[in-house]
Enzyme design. Structure first.
Site, short mmCIF file in Angstrom:
data_model
loop_
_atom_site.label_atom_id
_atom_site.label_comp_id
_atom_site.label_asym_id
_atom_site.label_seq_id
_atom_site.Cartn_x
_atom_site.Cartn_y
_atom_site.Cartn_z
N SER A 91 0.81 -1.22 0.00
CA SER A 91 0.00 0.00 0.00
C SER A 91 0.84 1.27 0.00
CB SER A 91 -0.93 0.01 1.22
OG SER A 91 -0.17 0.02 2.42
N THR A 129 12.15 -7.34 11.26
CA THR A 129 11.67 -8.51 11.99
C THR A 129 11.56 -9.77 11.14
OG1 THR A 129 9.34 -7.94 11.58
CG2 THR A 129 10.36 -7.06 13.59
N SER A 130 11.87 -9.68 9.86
CA SER A 130 11.78 -10.85 8.98
C SER A 130 12.93 -11.82 9.22
CB SER A 130 11.80 -10.43 7.51
OG SER A 130 10.62 -9.76 7.17
N HIS A 132 15.43 -5.49 0.54
CA HIS A 132 15.17 -4.49 1.59
C HIS A 132 16.47 -3.90 2.13
CE1 HIS A 132 10.88 -4.14 2.63
NE2 HIS A 132 10.77 -5.35 2.09
N ARG A 148 17.73 0.35 1.75
CA ARG A 148 17.84 1.28 2.87
C ARG A 148 19.08 2.16 2.72
NH1 ARG A 148 15.92 -3.23 5.81
NH2 ARG A 148 17.98 -3.94 6.44
#
Length: 182
Positions: A10, A32-33, A47, A51
């Site tokens: 989203s 947290t993955s 990811h 960053r």
């Protein structure tokens, strides 16, 4: 604490990153993955690469209240992504190999609640804002299996607790951001 919720893809992570970056250069990203398969490993790698290089990262899903207490004072902002992944990981860590039909969901939710309470307490003591990303799981249909229904119920109640404790709550739908609290 600022809670950012919405559906998958989203735009909620993008909003959290923008808000955290506005606070200063020193951002702590709590991921947290965990790697569960090759596709998840690829997602995590993407990811990490996306960053800003100067952001600090903590990867883990347990004891995050202590992480915020310990590392928060050295940062301008903290971003935690994501609460629903945190819930999933805590749920399976607590249940182990127990089949869903034999899981003690009340005990699992109590354990998750203790972790969340510690996180809320640490955030209230921390000067750096804590941006929490979570999935709104209540917009979909009722899942067709016990584990998914129990997960949805626990995630919904945890999201409510976090929203109540947060100074701001944002809802993101199709990239449109709407502040709904604060």
């Amino acid at each position: 604490m600022i809670l950012i919720t919405g559906g998958a893809r989203s735009g909620k992570s993008r909003l959290a990153e923008q808000l955290a970056a506005r606070c200063g250069e020193r951002v702590l990203y709590i991921a947290t993955s965990v790697v569960t398969d090759p596709e998840m490993a690829e997602r995590i790698a993407l990811h990490r690469a996306s960053r800003p290089a100067h952001w600090s990262t903590h990867e883990g899903f347990a004891g995050l209240g202590e992480v915020v207490r310990r590392d928060g004072p050295q940062h301008d902002a903290i971003m935690l992504e994501c609460i629903t992944t945190l819930i999933t990981n805590l749920m399976f860590a607590h249940a182990g190999d127990t089949p869903p039909e034999q899981m003690d969901f009340a005990a699992i939710e109590a354990h998750i609640g203790q972790e969340v309470d510690a996180l809320i307490a640490a955030a209230s003591e921390c000067k750096a804002p804590l941006y929490l990303v979570t999935n709104e799981v209540g917009f979909g249909i009722v899942p067709d299996n016990l584990l998914a229904r129990r997960f949805r119920d626990i995630a919904g109640r945890i999201n409510q607790r976090l929203a109540a404790a947060s100074s701001e709550v944002w809802l993101v739908i199709s990239g449109v951001e709407m502040k709904i609290k604060g």
